[in-house]
Write an enzyme that holds these catalytic residues in place. Sequence first.
Site, short mmCIF file in Angstrom:
data_model
loop_
_atom_site.label_atom_id
_atom_site.label_comp_id
_atom_site.label_asym_id
_atom_site.label_seq_id
_atom_site.Cartn_x
_atom_site.Cartn_y
_atom_site.Cartn_z
N CYS A 34 0.50 -1.10 -0.22
CA CYS A 34 -0.24 -0.09 -0.02
C CYS A 34 0.74 1.18 0.06
O CYS A 34 1.55 1.64 1.08
CB CYS A 34 -0.95 0.21 1.63
SG CYS A 34 -2.16 1.51 1.38
N CYS A 37 -0.22 4.07 2.03
CA CYS A 37 0.34 3.03 4.05
C CYS A 37 2.14 3.41 4.14
O CYS A 37 2.39 4.23 5.45
CB CYS A 37 0.21 1.97 3.89
SG CYS A 37 -1.30 1.68 3.62
#
Length: 109
Positions: A34, A37
């Site tokens: 991600c 993230c």
Amino acid sequence: MASELVFAFTDANFEAEVLQSNIPVIVDFWATWCAPCKAIAPLIDTIAQEYDGKVKVGKVNVDDNPNIPSKYGVRGIPTIILFKDGKVVDQVVGAVPKSQLEALIKKAL
């Protein structure tokens, strides 16, 4: 994880580390693939350092620990959930600015 102040929460230790914590807990639900993230990770480290002793900060890898994200309805990552006294106080989704995370924390302090 860059900071030793950021805990690794798992399906196995979540209840003890988060739900039974005597201080508020910020949980970052994330995954290695991600990009947002990864972008927010340094901010999570900074929050852990600035609020050390007042707020516990940790991460749950959603790929390795599917039960906890499912229990709390995590559908997109990063999702950051604030827990206090074993209950969800609030949450934000996405790579949010530091001011938004600090506003989240102030709800529990």
